[in-house]
Design a protein around this motif. Structure first.
Motif, PDB file in Angstrom:
ATOM      1  N   ALA A 168       0.851  -1.194   0.000  1.00 38.66           N
ATOM      2  CA  ALA A 168       0.000   0.000   0.000  1.00 38.66           C
ATOM      3  C   ALA A 168       0.883   1.238   0.000  1.00 38.66           C
ATOM      4  CB  ALA A 168      -0.933   0.026   1.207  1.00 38.66           C
ATOM      5  N   ILE A 169       0.352   2.317  -0.543  1.00 41.25           N
ATOM      6  CA  ILE A 169       0.974   3.629  -0.447  1.00 41.25           C
ATOM      7  C   ILE A 169       0.130   4.436   0.540  1.00 41.25           C
ATOM      8  CG2 ILE A 169       1.581   5.750  -1.671  1.00 41.25           C
ATOM      9  CD1 ILE A 169       1.790   3.985  -4.212  1.00 41.25           C
ATOM     10  N   ILE A 170       0.789   5.003   1.537  1.00 39.92           N
ATOM     11  CA  ILE A 170       0.083   5.728   2.598  1.00 39.92           C
ATOM     12  C   ILE A 170       0.538   7.182   2.558  1.00 39.92           C
ATOM     13  CG2 ILE A 170      -0.433   5.799   5.058  1.00 39.92           C
ATOM     14  CD1 ILE A 170       0.731   2.835   5.094  1.00 39.92           C
ATOM     15  N   GLU A 171      -0.318   8.027   2.032  1.00 40.90           N
ATOM     16  CA  GLU A 171       0.024   9.443   1.866  1.00 40.90           C
ATOM     17  C   GLU A 171      -0.439  10.234   3.095  1.00 40.90           C
ATOM     18  OE1 GLU A 171      -0.326  12.998  -1.494  1.00 40.90           O
ATOM     19  OE2 GLU A 171      -1.537  11.175  -1.683  1.00 40.90           O
ATOM     20  N   LEU A 172       0.488  10.969   3.702  1.00 41.86           N
ATOM     21  CA  LEU A 172       0.196  11.733   4.901  1.00 41.86           C
ATOM     22  C   LEU A 172       0.166  13.231   4.615  1.00 41.86           C
ATOM     23  CD1 LEU A 172       2.544   9.884   7.431  1.00 41.86           C
ATOM     24  CD2 LEU A 172       0.126   9.419   6.975  1.00 41.86           C
ATOM     25  N   THR A 173      -0.648  13.950   5.370  1.00 43.02           N
ATOM     26  CA  THR A 173      -0.719  15.400   5.201  1.00 43.02           C
ATOM     27  C   THR A 173       0.385  16.126   5.966  1.00 43.02           C
ATOM     28  OG1 THR A 173      -2.322  15.527   7.009  1.00 43.02           O
ATOM     29  CG2 THR A 173      -3.201  15.408   4.764  1.00 43.02           C
ATOM     30  N   ASP A 174       1.017  15.423   6.915  1.00 42.02           N
ATOM     31  CA  ASP A 174       2.178  15.985   7.604  1.00 42.02           C
ATOM     32  C   ASP A 174       3.105  14.834   7.990  1.00 42.02           C
ATOM     33  OD1 ASP A 174       1.044  14.825   9.864  1.00 42.02           O
ATOM     34  OD2 ASP A 174       0.302  16.714  10.689  1.00 42.02           O
ATOM     35  N   ASN A 175       4.027  15.061   8.902  1.00 41.87           N
ATOM     36  CA  ASN A 175       5.030  14.053   9.236  1.00 41.87           C
ATOM     37  C   ASN A 175       4.629  13.148  10.401  1.00 41.87           C
ATOM     38  OD1 ASN A 175       6.787  16.538   8.097  1.00 41.87           O
ATOM     39  ND2 ASN A 175       7.815  14.614   7.654  1.00 41.87           N
ATOM     40  N   THR A 176       3.348  13.125  10.751  1.00 43.52           N
ATOM     41  CA  THR A 176       2.885  12.317  11.873  1.00 43.52           C
ATOM     42  C   THR A 176       1.618  11.566  11.475  1.00 43.52           C
ATOM     43  OG1 THR A 176       3.785  13.903  13.466  1.00 43.52           O
ATOM     44  CG2 THR A 176       2.133  12.358  14.280  1.00 43.52           C
ATOM     45  N   CYS A 177       1.555  10.281  11.817  1.00 39.94           N
ATOM     46  CA  CYS A 177       0.340   9.517  11.535  1.00 39.94           C
ATOM     47  C   CYS A 177      -0.801  10.017  12.420  1.00 39.94           C
ATOM     48  CB  CYS A 177       0.582   8.033  11.792  1.00 39.94           C
ATOM     49  SG  CYS A 177       1.688   7.261  10.590  1.00 39.94           S
ATOM     50  N   PRO A 178      -1.991  10.154  11.878  1.00 41.61           N
ATOM     51  CA  PRO A 178      -3.115  10.667  12.654  1.00 41.61           C
ATOM     52  C   PRO A 178      -3.463   9.776  13.844  1.00 41.61           C
ATOM     53  CG  PRO A 178      -3.602  10.714  10.307  1.00 41.61           C
ATOM     54  CD  PRO A 178      -2.344   9.936  10.461  1.00 41.61           C
ATOM     55  N   THR A 179      -3.790  10.407  14.952  1.00 41.78           N
ATOM     56  CA  THR A 179      -4.318   9.706  16.119  1.00 41.78           C
ATOM     57  C   THR A 179      -5.830   9.880  16.138  1.00 41.78           C
ATOM     58  OG1 THR A 179      -2.307   9.929  17.445  1.00 41.78           O
ATOM     59  CG2 THR A 179      -4.380   9.678  18.647  1.00 41.78           C
ATOM     60  N   THR A 180      -6.538   8.786  16.283  1.00 40.90           N
ATOM     61  CA  THR A 180      -8.001   8.807  16.304  1.00 40.90           C
ATOM     62  C   THR A 180      -8.497   8.503  17.719  1.00 40.90           C
ATOM     63  OG1 THR A 180      -8.218   6.460  15.784  1.00 40.90           O
ATOM     64  CG2 THR A 180      -8.007   7.983  13.921  1.00 40.90           C
ATOM     65  N   ASP A 181      -9.782   8.617  17.931  1.00 44.99           N
ATOM     66  CA  ASP A 181     -10.346   8.380  19.263  1.00 44.99           C
ATOM     67  C   ASP A 181     -10.270   6.920  19.685  1.00 44.99           C
ATOM     68  OD1 ASP A 181     -10.917  11.040  19.431  1.00 44.99           O
ATOM     69  OD2 ASP A 181     -13.088  10.829  19.184  1.00 44.99           O
ATOM     70  N   ASN A 182     -10.093   6.023  18.733  1.00 47.41           N
ATOM     71  CA  ASN A 182     -10.109   4.596  19.036  1.00 47.41           C
ATOM     72  C   ASN A 182      -8.858   3.892  18.517  1.00 47.41           C
ATOM     73  OD1 ASN A 182     -12.954   4.364  20.184  1.00 47.41           O
ATOM     74  ND2 ASN A 182     -13.345   5.318  18.201  1.00 47.41           N
ATOM     75  N   CYS A 183      -7.759   4.607  18.541  1.00 42.35           N
ATOM     76  CA  CYS A 183      -6.430   4.088  18.216  1.00 42.35           C
ATOM     77  C   CYS A 183      -6.379   3.457  16.819  1.00 42.35           C
ATOM     78  CB  CYS A 183      -5.951   3.114  19.294  1.00 42.35           C
ATOM     79  SG  CYS A 183      -4.153   2.941  19.308  1.00 42.35           S
ATOM     80  N   ALA A 184      -6.369   2.129  16.710  1.00 41.61           N
ATOM     81  CA  ALA A 184      -6.261   1.480  15.404  1.00 41.61           C
ATOM     82  C   ALA A 184      -7.617   1.133  14.794  1.00 41.61           C
ATOM     83  CB  ALA A 184      -5.423   0.207  15.528  1.00 41.61           C
ATOM     84  N   GLN A 185      -8.702   1.304  15.553  1.00 44.87           N
ATOM     85  CA  GLN A 185     -10.008   0.846  15.096  1.00 44.87           C
ATOM     86  C   GLN A 185     -10.474   1.559  13.824  1.00 44.87           C
ATOM     87  OE1 GLN A 185     -12.013  -1.635  17.134  1.00 44.87           O
ATOM     88  NE2 GLN A 185     -12.559  -1.861  14.982  1.00 44.87           N
ATOM     89  N   GLU A 186     -10.281   2.866  13.763  1.00 41.52           N
ATOM     90  CA  GLU A 186     -10.722   3.610  12.582  1.00 41.52           C
ATOM     91  C   GLU A 186      -9.984   3.156  11.325  1.00 41.52           C
ATOM     92  OE1 GLU A 186     -11.896   6.322  15.991  1.00 41.52           O
ATOM     93  OE2 GLU A 186     -10.334   4.866  15.527  1.00 41.52           O
ATOM     94  N   TYR A 187      -8.688   2.881  11.468  1.00 44.04           N
ATOM     95  CA  TYR A 187      -7.923   2.369  10.323  1.00 44.04           C
ATOM     96  C   TYR A 187      -8.430   0.982   9.910  1.00 44.04           C
ATOM     97  CZ  TYR A 187      -4.500   6.069  11.245  1.00 44.04           C
ATOM     98  OH  TYR A 187      -3.878   7.277  11.426  1.00 44.04           O
ATOM     99  N   PHE A 188      -8.624   0.130  10.896  1.00 43.61           N
ATOM    100  CA  PHE A 188      -9.079  -1.234  10.632  1.00 43.61           C
ATOM    101  C   PHE A 188     -10.423  -1.225   9.906  1.00 43.61           C
ATOM    102  CE2 PHE A 188     -11.148  -5.218  11.666  1.00 43.61           C
ATOM    103  CZ  PHE A 188     -10.132  -6.159  11.609  1.00 43.61           C
ATOM    104  N   ASP A 189     -11.365  -0.455  10.403  1.00 45.39           N
ATOM    105  CA  ASP A 189     -12.705  -0.412   9.812  1.00 45.39           C
ATOM    106  C   ASP A 189     -12.680   0.162   8.395  1.00 45.39           C
ATOM    107  OD1 ASP A 189     -13.721  -1.484  12.138  1.00 45.39           O
ATOM    108  OD2 ASP A 189     -14.413   0.441  12.940  1.00 45.39           O
ATOM    109  N   ALA A 190     -11.826   1.152   8.165  1.00 47.25           N
ATOM    110  CA  ALA A 190     -11.774   1.792   6.849  1.00 47.25           C
ATOM    111  C   ALA A 190     -11.202   0.873   5.783  1.00 47.25           C
ATOM    112  CB  ALA A 190     -10.943   3.076   6.940  1.00 47.25           C
ATOM    113  N   LEU A 191     -10.287  -0.008   6.177  1.00 40.50           N
ATOM    114  CA  LEU A 191      -9.537  -0.795   5.193  1.00 40.50           C
ATOM    115  C   LEU A 191     -10.043  -2.215   4.992  1.00 40.50           C
ATOM    116  CD1 LEU A 191      -5.953   0.271   6.339  1.00 40.50           C
ATOM    117  CD2 LEU A 191      -7.075   0.958   4.211  1.00 40.50           C
TER     118      LEU A 191
END
Length: 285
Positions: free
Chosen positions: A77-100
């Protein structure tokens, strides 16, 4: 797919956009159009998190995003970021897991995996007298992670969890376990909240597990953002972090068991690099 969150270091909103990668190309961060491969050799401990830095680009706090990607068995995968830090969400890895989870497709090329190469355990530990950092690797059936944590805080204490790797179990048992934030007392908690509102940082009572003095009887998060997983959120987040660290190896593990005792990012990276130097893992494709 785009996942939005907050940069915990400056309080600004940021985002990660996931794009499909070529077969066997691996995971690649893209920051200001500069690629940064997800590889163990570029990893270091910075700002109490894992940083990737290849001399041309860097990205901080990669472990939570990579944990979800790794749990979903996404290799390319290619993961494009808007800055130099990965986003932190309210539920840690859950938002990433659900999206993908519903966007994956199977590649045609054979998949590469790691396997523990020895018939007895290998152990790497520090020389600390009390509760030393320790990682033990042994052969087993499947892929297993055990974590043992102990902190002299009433609300944390001793916590242990054994995770037999499984995508559905990760979703239920691990994905929403938040990072702990140790703060001294109620005054520091108020300063924490004030700093988040002023966008000095992005840590808040929703996205972090707030732990105050060792004498505190409960976590400092108010309802409805209190402790999760029946009080065992701390150790489950440690397993979440470990999976994000193992993602740096570029492959899933088979027939391998890791046991972590009181470890953090610095020691995990040190030990994992040394395990590869010692030839503990072989290609199991």
């Amino acid at each position: 797919i785009r996942v939005e969150g907050v940069n915990v270091y400056n309080g600004r909103r940021n985002a990660a956009t996931f794009l499909p990668g070529e077969e066997n190309s691996g995971l690649i961060f893209l920051i200001k159009n500069k690629p940064l491969p997800v590889e163990l050799k570029f990893a270091e401990n910075r700002k109490r998190a894992i940083r990737l830095d290849n001399g041309e680009s860097r990205v901080d706090l990669v472990e939570h995003l990579l944990s979800a990607v790794y749990a979903l068995n996404i290799d390319n995968a290619i993961i494009e970021l808007t800055d130099n830090t990965c986003p932190t969400t309210d539920n840690c890895a859950q938002e990433y897991f659900d999206a993908l989870k519903d966007l994956r497709r199977e590649q045609q090329a054979p998949r590469k995996t790691w396997k523990y190469a020895k018939d007895r355990e290998t152990r790497i530990r520090t020389n600390k007298k009390r509760k030393p950092d320790c990682i033990t690797v042994t052969p087993t059936k499947g892929f297993v992670i055990e974590y043992s944590a102990y902190y002299p805080h009433r609300v944390v204490g001793e916590q242990n969890h054994r995770f037999q790797f499984d995508e559905e179990k990760y979703d239920v048992e691990i994905a929403s376990a938040r990072s702990p934030a140790f703060i001294k007392n109620g005054l520091f908690k108020r300063l924490l909240i004030t700093g988040e509102k002023a966008r000095i940082h992005g840590i808040n009572e929703r996205n972090y597990l707030i732990i105050t003095s060792p004498q505190a009887k409960s976590y400092a998060n108010p309802p409805p953002w209190g402790v999760r997983y029946e009080g065992k959120e701390f150790v489950r987040h440690k397993i979440l972090d470990v999976l994000g660290t193992l993602a740096l190896t570029g492959r899933p593990f088979v027939d391998t068991q890791f046991r972590f005792e009181m470890t953090g990012h610095r020691f995990d990276l040190y030990a994992l690099k040394n395990l590869f130097v010692e030839g503990c893992f072989v290609d199991a494709m």
